[in-house]
Design a protein around this motif. Structure first.
Motif, PDB file in Angstrom:
ATOM      1  N   GLU A 118      -0.112  -2.514  -8.863  1.00 31.87           N
ATOM      2  CA  GLU A 118      -0.214  -2.638  -7.410  1.00 31.87           C
ATOM      3  C   GLU A 118      -0.569  -1.293  -6.786  1.00 31.87           C
ATOM      4  OE1 GLU A 118       0.130  -5.178  -5.288  1.00 31.87           O
ATOM      5  OE2 GLU A 118       0.464  -6.709  -6.806  1.00 31.87           O
ATOM      6  N   LYS A 119      -1.479  -1.329  -5.822  1.00 31.41           N
ATOM      7  CA  LYS A 119      -1.799  -0.135  -5.042  1.00 31.41           C
ATOM      8  C   LYS A 119      -1.413  -0.410  -3.596  1.00 31.41           C
ATOM      9  CE  LYS A 119      -6.149   0.014  -5.828  1.00 31.41           C
ATOM     10  NZ  LYS A 119      -7.537   0.454  -5.686  1.00 31.41           N
ATOM     11  N   ASN A 120      -0.929   0.608  -2.916  1.00 32.09           N
ATOM     12  CA  ASN A 120      -0.615   0.437  -1.507  1.00 32.09           C
ATOM     13  C   ASN A 120      -0.991   1.704  -0.756  1.00 32.09           C
ATOM     14  OD1 ASN A 120       0.413  -0.054   1.030  1.00 32.09           O
ATOM     15  ND2 ASN A 120       2.196  -1.152   0.249  1.00 32.09           N
ATOM     16  N   GLU A 121      -2.175   1.660  -0.178  1.00 37.97           N
ATOM     17  CA  GLU A 121      -2.689   2.788   0.590  1.00 37.97           C
ATOM     18  C   GLU A 121      -2.494   2.577   2.097  1.00 37.97           C
ATOM     19  OE1 GLU A 121      -3.766   5.444  -0.777  1.00 37.97           O
ATOM     20  OE2 GLU A 121      -4.028   4.823  -2.870  1.00 37.97           O
ATOM     21  N   THR A 122      -1.616   1.635   2.456  1.00 41.20           N
ATOM     22  CA  THR A 122      -1.458   1.271   3.860  1.00 41.20           C
ATOM     23  C   THR A 122      -1.056   2.458   4.719  1.00 41.20           C
ATOM     24  OG1 THR A 122      -0.857  -0.979   3.249  1.00 41.20           O
ATOM     25  CG2 THR A 122      -0.244  -0.256   5.448  1.00 41.20           C
ATOM     26  N   GLN A 123      -0.083   3.234   4.259  1.00 43.79           N
ATOM     27  CA  GLN A 123       0.374   4.373   5.062  1.00 43.79           C
ATOM     28  C   GLN A 123      -0.730   5.415   5.222  1.00 43.79           C
ATOM     29  OE1 GLN A 123       3.148   4.456   6.860  1.00 43.79           O
ATOM     30  NE2 GLN A 123       3.425   2.365   6.082  1.00 43.79           N
ATOM     31  N   LYS A 124      -1.529   5.593   4.206  1.00 45.62           N
ATOM     32  CA  LYS A 124      -2.644   6.536   4.321  1.00 45.62           C
ATOM     33  C   LYS A 124      -3.640   6.052   5.380  1.00 45.62           C
ATOM     34  CE  LYS A 124      -4.484   8.387   0.618  1.00 45.62           C
ATOM     35  NZ  LYS A 124      -5.284   8.596  -0.620  1.00 45.62           N
ATOM     36  N   ILE A 125      -3.925   4.736   5.375  1.00 42.95           N
ATOM     37  CA  ILE A 125      -4.856   4.187   6.364  1.00 42.95           C
ATOM     38  C   ILE A 125      -4.303   4.350   7.771  1.00 42.95           C
ATOM     39  CG2 ILE A 125      -6.030   2.080   7.130  1.00 42.95           C
ATOM     40  CD1 ILE A 125      -5.921   1.141   4.195  1.00 42.95           C
ATOM     41  N   LEU A 126      -3.009   4.054   7.939  1.00 43.44           N
ATOM     42  CA  LEU A 126      -2.378   4.224   9.251  1.00 43.44           C
ATOM     43  C   LEU A 126      -2.418   5.674   9.693  1.00 43.44           C
ATOM     44  CD1 LEU A 126       0.708   1.883   8.783  1.00 43.44           C
ATOM     45  CD2 LEU A 126      -1.191   1.511  10.367  1.00 43.44           C
ATOM     46  N   GLY A 127      -2.241   6.580   8.739  1.00 44.35           N
ATOM     47  CA  GLY A 127      -2.314   7.999   9.077  1.00 44.35           C
ATOM     48  C   GLY A 127      -3.692   8.393   9.570  1.00 44.35           C
ATOM     49  N   PHE A 128      -4.728   7.881   8.910  1.00 46.20           N
ATOM     50  CA  PHE A 128      -6.092   8.154   9.386  1.00 46.20           C
ATOM     51  C   PHE A 128      -6.278   7.612  10.796  1.00 46.20           C
ATOM     52  CE2 PHE A 128      -7.525   8.406   4.786  1.00 46.20           C
ATOM     53  CZ  PHE A 128      -7.915   9.733   4.861  1.00 46.20           C
ATOM     54  N   LEU A 129      -5.775   6.400  11.044  1.00 51.06           N
ATOM     55  CA  LEU A 129      -5.937   5.788  12.355  1.00 51.06           C
ATOM     56  C   LEU A 129      -5.217   6.596  13.432  1.00 51.06           C
ATOM     57  CD1 LEU A 129      -6.942   3.417  14.081  1.00 51.06           C
ATOM     58  CD2 LEU A 129      -4.877   2.164  13.437  1.00 51.06           C
ATOM     59  N   ALA A 130      -4.010   7.035  13.131  1.00 51.55           N
ATOM     60  CA  ALA A 130      -3.215   7.778  14.116  1.00 51.55           C
ATOM     61  C   ALA A 130      -3.837   9.128  14.454  1.00 51.55           C
ATOM     62  CB  ALA A 130      -1.797   7.972  13.589  1.00 51.55           C
ATOM     63  N   ASP A 131      -4.513   9.744  13.483  1.00 54.26           N
ATOM     64  CA  ASP A 131      -5.050  11.096  13.681  1.00 54.26           C
ATOM     65  C   ASP A 131      -6.531  11.101  14.037  1.00 54.26           C
ATOM     66  OD1 ASP A 131      -2.548  12.083  13.051  1.00 54.26           O
ATOM     67  OD2 ASP A 131      -3.023  12.350  10.921  1.00 54.26           O
ATOM     68  N   MET A 132      -7.108   9.937  14.287  1.00 53.21           N
ATOM     69  CA  MET A 132      -8.538   9.833  14.512  1.00 53.21           C
ATOM     70  C   MET A 132      -8.941  10.537  15.812  1.00 53.21           C
ATOM     71  SD  MET A 132     -11.036   8.592  12.761  1.00 53.21           S
ATOM     72  CE  MET A 132     -10.138   7.474  11.688  1.00 53.21           C
ATOM     73  N   LYS A 133      -9.897  11.467  15.692  1.00 55.75           N
ATOM     74  CA  LYS A 133     -10.350  12.199  16.890  1.00 55.75           C
ATOM     75  C   LYS A 133     -11.868  12.321  16.972  1.00 55.75           C
ATOM     76  CE  LYS A 133      -6.170  15.056  17.340  1.00 55.75           C
ATOM     77  NZ  LYS A 133      -5.439  14.461  16.212  1.00 55.75           N
ATOM     78  N   THR A 134     -12.532  12.472  15.832  1.00 56.80           N
ATOM     79  CA  THR A 134     -13.969  12.752  15.845  1.00 56.80           C
ATOM     80  C   THR A 134     -14.710  11.800  14.910  1.00 56.80           C
ATOM     81  OG1 THR A 134     -13.938  14.307  13.983  1.00 56.80           O
ATOM     82  CG2 THR A 134     -13.397  15.195  16.177  1.00 56.80           C
ATOM     83  N   PRO A 135     -16.044  11.711  15.070  1.00 55.37           N
ATOM     84  CA  PRO A 135     -16.828  10.909  14.113  1.00 55.37           C
ATOM     85  C   PRO A 135     -16.653  11.396  12.678  1.00 55.37           C
ATOM     86  CG  PRO A 135     -18.132  11.381  16.067  1.00 55.37           C
ATOM     87  CD  PRO A 135     -16.872  12.188  16.196  1.00 55.37           C
ATOM     88  N   GLY A 136     -16.460  12.700  12.520  1.00 52.32           N
ATOM     89  CA  GLY A 136     -16.233  13.241  11.187  1.00 52.32           C
ATOM     90  C   GLY A 136     -14.968  12.697  10.559  1.00 52.32           C
ATOM     91  N   ASP A 137     -13.951  12.412  11.387  1.00 50.55           N
ATOM     92  CA  ASP A 137     -12.715  11.825  10.868  1.00 50.55           C
ATOM     93  C   ASP A 137     -12.969  10.432  10.295  1.00 50.55           C
ATOM     94  OD1 ASP A 137     -11.293  14.067  11.642  1.00 50.55           O
ATOM     95  OD2 ASP A 137     -10.677  13.205  13.557  1.00 50.55           O
ATOM     96  N   VAL A 138     -13.854   9.674  10.936  1.00 52.67           N
ATOM     97  CA  VAL A 138     -14.199   8.339  10.442  1.00 52.67           C
ATOM     98  C   VAL A 138     -14.870   8.448   9.075  1.00 52.67           C
ATOM     99  CG1 VAL A 138     -15.581   6.264  10.850  1.00 52.67           C
ATOM    100  CG2 VAL A 138     -14.427   7.404  12.771  1.00 52.67           C
TER     101      VAL A 138
END
Length: 557
Positions: free
Chosen positions: A168-188
């Protein structure tokens, strides 16, 4: 395997709600935040509601990201769509590069919304609609990220549990972290890069998928006459078609002179042999029945094959061990890797269509030199027991012995004392095992990585079968061509073991177990398409017929 996407809606409705055109004049930023809070603050369960032109299910975790931001929007502001929001819509439009569907991430809907914003119809959007757009882009980003990180399809939704077992893999928290810290197109772009498989092989496969899509859009595919056989020296219109196909596939360098020649010359023969080798066919330079089928393989079917293989790669662990063994049961090949360097390559035999080699990832635990072979019940019932009944000397001729049970202290039983005509698998009197030696079905070395399928790697006395092109002969285990070389790779960091010692123990006939101290991963994979480190595009026959079901699941929403 699918910690979030199973909760997310897969429905997509192709129409646009006309309330997008409503305007507003009050304070934009405060209104957007207030509407976000209204959308997202009602309770802790997943909320499903219509936003724009699609139903969206927003999980509690996403709502909590907004709550942590004080319900400030991620992708829009009072002036409309931000560059970061545009980057998500652009990324969704390129999902096909990963073998995924852009409209799984509302690309059509968001693109239409983006056009309306750009044209200012009317001059400004209502805050409620900008808030809705922000939520939809968050949902699109999260869903896309989830599919890149875990795969879109749950493996057990398309394959039996008897075929596959991945951790099992669970990258959910990593994805949420990206979403919470999203600021620039480079972040996407950084998030997408971090969540998709990073290996050169995956990137090359994705590039090949894009190449095929481009070819499909450019025009009709050239096809050969299925009944024609072509070889060196022939002259016919079919030779011109063959040249066109091989040039399009990259096997033949296209020049003005060669493209017009109807003669099957040495250059064309060499190009055809390269094509045959890439497709796992006999490289004889003759365009016969099987080669013609490969030449005429529809581009759409090729693309579906690549998409299935990209998805199976997304199921694999992201951080591969520095030292690892990768066995492709569709390509009948083993590769041993140290970091990015392939240090060992050999042919293997895999399971038959009815006794498939499973797809799994485990750690190598130990190897056994001069192993006994305890005959599994399935093989015993179908293959061995009938021979025992028909041949009184079967035990002696094949070096078998009968034990009273499955414990280490069990005693030997004389086969002459058994009335074999009354024996069936359900009343078999103990355990059948084969003694070590050159006759042993496991050969000289057995490689063990504990798993629920009881699958392992082993040597084989039937070395001549490695000369076959399709090597689906086993009952599920993997037979390796070079067992001593594989043992040396596994025991490389153990100073007590070298080639001389291994060969001396083999010669002695003494059964010797060796524990593996290094963490060496064993990946049993099923790849009917891959790109080699040298950039060579390879296809193989879908022996287990696993591609079609997965490609169909990828097409569902």
């Amino acid at each position: 395997m699918k910690p979030i996407s199973r909760y997310l809606s897969k429905a997509f409705v192709v129409f646009l709600v006309m309330h997008l055109t409503a305007g507003f004049t009050e304070s934009g930023a405060a209104r957007i935040s207030a509407n976000l809070e209204n959308y997202l603050s009602a309770g802790t369960q997943a909320r499903r509601f219509w936003i724009g032109c699609a139903p969206v299910s927003v999980r509690q975790e996403i709502a909590q990201v907004y709550e942590g931001r004080g319900y400030q929007p991620v992708w829009v502001d009072e002036n409309g769509l931000s560059d970061t929001g545009r980057a998500v819509i652009e990324a969704a439009g390129k999902a096909g590069r990963h073998g995924l569907l852009p409209d799984d991430y509302y690309h059509g809907c968001l693109s239409e919304w983006q056009k309306r914003l750009a044209s200012r119809e009317p001059d400004r959007f209502a805050a409620r609609n900008l808030a809705a757009m922000d939520i939809m882009i968050s949902h699109a980003f999260f869903k896309y990220a989830d599919h890149l990180a875990h795969g879109k399809v749950d493996p057990l939704a398309v394959y039996s549990s008897e075929v596959i077992e991945y951790p099992e893999k669970n990258e959910t928290q990593k994805i949420l972290g990206f979403l919470a810290d999203m600021k620039t197109p480079g972040d996407v772009r950084q998030a997408i890069k971090a969540l998709a498989p990073a290996g050169a092989g995956y990137k090359a496969a994705a590039a090949r998928a894009a190449h095929l899509e481009k070819r499909m859009k450019s025009g009709a595919q050239v096809r050969m006459d299925d009944g024609e056989v072509l070889q060196k020296g022939d002259k016919s219109p079919g030779v011109l078609q063959l040249r066109q196909i091989l040039a399009a596939e990259g096997d033949l360098k296209k020049t003005e002179k060669s493209s017009l020649s109807p003669v099957f010359d040495a250059e064309l023969e060499k190009a055809l042999m390269g094509f045959q080798k890439r497709h796992g066919l006999g490289a004889d330079g003759v365009a016969g029945r099987k080669t013609m089928a490969a030449l005429n393989w529809p581009l759409y079917d090729r693309l579906q094959t690549i998409r299935a293989n990209l998805e199976r790669r997304r199921w694999l662990p992201r951080k591969l061990r520095q030292r690892r063994i990768v066995i492709n049961s569709a390509g009948f090949e083993l590769n041993a890797w140290e970091n990015q360097d392939r240090v060992l390559k050999m042919r293997v035999m895999a399971g038959t269509k009815t006794e498939m080699t499973p797809i799994l990832s485990k750690d190598m635990a130990r190897l056994v030199i001069n192993p006994y072979w305890n005959v599994p019940s399935g093989i015993l019932e179908k293959k061995v027991l009938p021979k025992i009944k028909n041949n009184p000397d079967y035990f002696a001729e094949n070096h078998f012995e009968l034990l009273s049970g499955w414990q280490s202290h069990d005693t030997r039983v004389s086969p002459e004392a058994i009335n074999w005509s009354d024996v069936y698998i359900r009343n078999f009197p103990g355990r059948l095992r084969q003694k070590p030696g050159p006759w042993n079905a496991l050969g000289q070395i057995k490689f063990i990585f504990p798993n629920r399928f009881s699958i392992y790697l082993h040597d084989t006395p039937e070395q001549h079968l490695f000369q076959r092109r399709v090597r689906a002969f086993s009952s599920g285990c993997i037979r390796v061509e070079k067992p001593v070389e594989l043992a040396l790779f596994i025991l490389k960091t153990n100073p007590l073991w070298d080639r001389s010692r291994i060969e001396k123990i083999i010669e002695s006939g003494e059964t010797t177990a060796v524990r593996v101290h290094d963490r060496i991963a064993v990946h049993l994979v099923y790849r009917t398409f891959w790109v080699s480190p040298q950039g060579v595009v390879n296809y193989r026959e879908d022996v287990y017929e696993l591609d079609q079901a997965l490609a169909k699941a990828l097409d569902s929403q």
